[in-house]
Design a protein around this motif. Structure first.
Motif: not given
Length: 323
Positions: A109-126
Motif C-alpha cells: 500500500w505504501r509503495d503505491r503512494a511512493t510510485d505516484m510521488h516518483y511519477i510526479l517528480d519525473h513528469l518532464s522525463e515521462i
C-alpha cells in the motif's frame, strides 16, 4: 431488441476525441525490485492537458490488476481530455511479488503512494519519453483516481494515514501537488474485523486513520458492496467520506451496486460482479465531471452531472457533500 450501450449514459460530458496510448514505459527506480512500468493514454491533439494518475486494484486476475486493466475508465478519461498515467504497482500479479519477503507485502500500500510521488517528480522525463506528448502536459493540473486498493492509494495521497505503532516510517504520504482525487470503493476502518485471514494477511487495515485526510475527494461506493472479511458494515466502503475532516468531501452512492461497480476493471472482465454497462457509463461520466470541475472551477460539468443524475426518472444513485 437489445438495448444499445452508451458511452456516458444520461450525464453531459465534453466532446469525445481520438486518443493515443503508449505502453509500457519502464522507469528504473532506485531500490524498487522491478522497474516502474507505465501506460500513458492521452488525447491525440491539444496542449495543456491535465494529468490523471490512475491506481489499479488488488484483484485476483492476472493482468487487470496492473497497467493493462481498467480500460472502461482509462479510455474514457483519455478521450475526454485527460493525460492518464497508469502504473503497475508492486502487487500486480504478473510480478509475482505478493508472496516474497518484502516490506508491506502483499498489498504494498505504501509503495503505491511512493510510485505516484516518483511519477510526479519525473513528469518532464515521462513527457519527453512518450512519442507525441512532449510539451503538452499541464504540470499544475493533477488529479488521481483509484479502485479498491487503488482507492487506498487515492486516500493516502489525500492524507489518510496508517498508524501502525510498530512502523517507524513517516505516516504522511500525501502529495499537495494533487488537486483532487476519486476513491472508488476504498478500504475503510476494520473496526469489526471478521476473519483471521484478513488479520494475518492485511494487517495495515487495522490501522487506517482518516483524521488527516484533508484533500478534496469524491468517494464512490455501491450500497451492496459488503465484504465480511473486512467488516459487516455496508458503510465501511465510505469511511473515507464519513470520517475525514473538512467540507471538501463528496459521496456518490450507486444503488444496488457491488464492489466492481458494474464492471469498471475491464471490458467484459470475468471478475466483474453485477455487470451493468449503464452504471459504468454513468460512473465514469460523473467522476470525469467531478475532476474536470475541480481543475476548472468555472466549468459546470459536476453541477450539470449531478442535476442529470438526480433528475432521472429512476436515479442510479445519490450524491451528498459534507456541510
Amino acid at each position: 431488441m437489445s438495448t444499445p450501450i452508451t458511452e456516458h449514459a444520461d450525464i453531459p460530458v465534453n466532446e469525445r476525441k481520438p486518443f493515443l496510448a503508449y505502453s509500457a514505459l519502464a522507469l528504473n527506480v532506485p531500490g524498487r525490485p522491478v522497474p516502474l512500468e507505465l501506460r500513458v493514454s492521452f488525447p491525440a491533439t491539444g496542449t495543456k492537458l491535465p494529468i490523471l494518475l490512475f491506481s489499479h486494484g488488488h484483484g485476483g486476475t492476472n493482468f487487470l490488476a496492473s497497467l493493462h486493466g481498467y480500460g472502461p475508465l482509462v479510455d474514457f478519461f483519455a478521450a475526454h481530455g485527460f493525460a492518464v498515467i497508469q502504473p503497475s504497482h508492486l502487487d500486480a500479479p504478473e510480478y509475482g511479488l505478493r508472496e516474497e519477503d518484502l516490506p508491506d507485502r502483499p498489498l504494498f500500500w505504501r509503495d503505491r503512494a511512493t510510485d505516484m510521488h516518483y511519477i510526479l517528480d519525473h513528469l518532464s522525463e515521462i513527457e519527453s519519453a512518450v512519442p507525441g506528448l512532449a510539451g503538452r502536459l499541464d504540470h499544475d493540473k493533477i488529479v488521481t483516481v483509484g479502485h479498491s486498493l487503488g482507492g487506498v492509494t487515492v486516500t493516502s495521497l489525500m492524507g489518510m494515514q496508517v498508524l501502525d505503532p510498530e512502523d517507524a516510517r513517516k505516516k504522511d504520504v500525501s502529495d499537495s501537488r494533487i488537486t483532487a482525487g476519486v476513491a472508488l470503493a476504498p478500504l475503510g476502518i476494520a473496526d469489526e474485523f471478521q476473519g483471521a485471514i484478513a488479520k494475518s494477511n492485511y494487517p495495515m487495515t487495522q490501522w487506517i486513520n482518516f483524521d488527516n485526510m484533508t484533500g478534496k475527494t469524491l468517494v464512490v461506493s455501491g450500497d451492496e458492496d459488503l465484504n465480511p472479511m473486512f467488516s459487516d458494515r455496508l458503510s465501511y466502503r465510505w469511511d473515507a467520506y464519513t470520517l475525514s475532516p473538512g467540507t471538501n468531501k463528496t459521496l456518490l452512492t450507486f444503488f444496488g451496486a457491488r464492489h466492481m461497480l458494474g464492471g469498471i476493471s475491464g471490458y467484459d472482465a470475468v471478475e466483474t460482479d453485477g455487470e451493468d454497462p449503464f452504471l459504468v457509463a454513468t460512473l465514469r461520466a460523473l467522476t470525469w465531471a467531478y475532476l474536470w470541475s475541480a481543475l476548472y472551477p468555472e466549468d459546470s460539468a459536476w453541477a450539470d452531472g449531478v442535476a442529470a443524475l438526480e433528475g432521472a426518472s429512476h436515479p442510479l444513485g445519490k450524491v451528498e457533500t459534507k456541510k
